[in-house]
Design an enzyme around this catalytic site. Structure first.
Site, PDB file in Angstrom:
ATOM      1  N   GLU A 109     -22.137 -19.200  20.701  1.00  0.00           N
ATOM      2  CA  GLU A 109     -23.180 -18.760  21.452  1.00  0.00           C
ATOM      3  C   GLU A 109     -24.266 -19.650  21.981  1.00  0.00           C
ATOM      4  O   GLU A 109     -24.444 -20.409  21.344  1.00  0.00           O
ATOM      5  CB  GLU A 109     -23.680 -17.765  20.819  1.00  0.00           C
ATOM      6  CG  GLU A 109     -22.660 -16.712  20.010  1.00  0.00           C
ATOM      7  CD  GLU A 109     -21.931 -15.755  21.090  1.00  0.00           C
ATOM      8  OE1 GLU A 109     -22.338 -15.777  22.195  1.00  0.00           O
ATOM      9  OE2 GLU A 109     -20.902 -15.275  20.597  1.00  0.00           O
ATOM     10  N   ARG A 116     -24.614  -0.697  18.895  1.00  0.00           N
ATOM     11  CA  ARG A 116     -23.600   0.263  19.216  1.00  0.00           C
ATOM     12  C   ARG A 116     -23.140   1.020  17.952  1.00  0.00           C
ATOM     13  O   ARG A 116     -22.434   2.035  18.439  1.00  0.00           O
ATOM     14  CB  ARG A 116     -22.451  -0.709  19.831  1.00  0.00           C
ATOM     15  CG  ARG A 116     -21.961  -1.729  18.740  1.00  0.00           C
ATOM     16  CD  ARG A 116     -20.749  -2.761  19.432  1.00  0.00           C
ATOM     17  NE  ARG A 116     -20.446  -3.684  18.212  1.00  0.00           N
ATOM     18  CZ  ARG A 116     -19.558  -3.264  17.185  1.00  0.00           C
ATOM     19  NH1 ARG A 116     -18.891  -2.166  17.070  1.00  0.00           N
ATOM     20  NH2 ARG A 116     -19.334  -4.241  16.310  1.00  0.00           N
ATOM     21  N   CYS A 145     -25.973  -9.940  15.122  1.00  0.00           N
ATOM     22  CA  CYS A 145     -25.700 -11.240  15.301  1.00  0.00           C
ATOM     23  C   CYS A 145     -26.722 -11.921  16.421  1.00  0.00           C
ATOM     24  O   CYS A 145     -27.422 -12.777  15.961  1.00  0.00           O
ATOM     25  CB  CYS A 145     -24.315 -11.507  15.768  1.00  0.00           C
ATOM     26  SG  CYS A 145     -22.996 -11.154  14.495  1.00  0.00           S
ATOM     27  N   HIS A 182     -19.556 -17.087  16.434  1.00  0.00           N
ATOM     28  CA  HIS A 182     -19.008 -16.113  16.087  1.00  0.00           C
ATOM     29  C   HIS A 182     -17.507 -16.444  15.773  1.00  0.00           C
ATOM     30  O   HIS A 182     -16.932 -17.191  16.299  1.00  0.00           O
ATOM     31  CB  HIS A 182     -18.669 -14.948  17.039  1.00  0.00           C
ATOM     32  CG  HIS A 182     -19.824 -13.916  17.339  1.00  0.00           C
ATOM     33  ND1 HIS A 182     -20.852 -13.993  18.194  1.00  0.00           N
ATOM     34  CD2 HIS A 182     -20.248 -13.121  16.490  1.00  0.00           C
ATOM     35  CE1 HIS A 182     -21.585 -12.825  18.082  1.00  0.00           C
ATOM     36  NE2 HIS A 182     -21.173 -12.180  16.841  1.00  0.00           N
TER      37      HIS A 182
END
Length: 206
Positions: A76, A86, A139, A163
């Site tokens: 990332e 979410r 994250c 990730h």
């Protein structure tokens, strides 16, 4: 040189999270690594991560997370100051449209050498990509808090987030869902650590 490597507990109905195994393996393999597993809870993860950063005062921090559905290891590049969960966390909380740090910068860029890490993984036969979104769940939350601590307290000196995909045992009942072997994920994260160590060492010699 002290290296903090963090993973997460299982979440979202899964009964395992490969980042736990990666952290355990590399904590045993690399003497400089301090491994910690964070709870999938916005409240408790904040408390634990900030305490660990203060206690360890690492030179390098790499946070790890599971990204269901991704095909490659994703390094990332940016963390944003936004929580927009979410799904509920493991405490049942689902904050939306909230800043991670009130009044903090809109975003931070990873300070580990992201492109070099991806290229080195590829050279070693590991599918890897640069990613420009760590999401708006735990994250991104951990990545932002770590980089904010680095910016405001001076430690870690460099930091970033990686990730990883599901491992094969996690997708036995999930049709058309990509996975990657745990051994390959461990190898990829170990490469990331070595590249980050080398980059930090080189910068200190200048």
């Amino acid at each position: 040189m002290k290296i903090l490597l963090t993973g997460f507990e299982p979440f979202g109905g899964d009964d395992k999270n490969p980042t736990m195994d990666i952290v355990e393996a590399l904590s045993e393999r690399i003497p400089e690594v301090v491994g910690e597993i964070l709870p999938v809870s916005f409240k408790r993860a904040r408390e634990k991560l900030l305490k660990v950063l203060d206690d360890v005062r690492p030179d390098i921090t790499i946070n790890l997370g599971l990204a269901p559905g991704r095909t490659h290891i994703s390094v990332e590049r940016v963390a944003v100051n936004m929580i927009d969960a979410r799904i509920p966390d493991n405490d049942g909380e689902q904050p939306k449209d909230e800043p991670i740090v009130e009044g903090g910068p809109a975003a931070y860029f990873a300070t580990i050498p992201t492109r070099e890490i991806v290229e080195e993984m590829k050279k070693n036969g590991i599918p890897a990509v640069l990613s420009y979104t760590a999401g708006t769940y735990l994250c991104n939350f951990a990545m932002y808090l770590t980089l904010h601590t680095s910016a405001t307290k001076g430690y870690p000196k460099i930091a970033g987030f990686i990730h990883v995909p599901y491992t094969p045992d996690q997708v036995l009942e999930k049709k058309n869902t990509p996975s990657m072997s745990l051994d390959l994920e461990i190898k990829g994260v170990e490469i990331a650590i070595r590249v980050a160590q080398s980059a930090l060492h080189s910068s200190q010699l200048r």
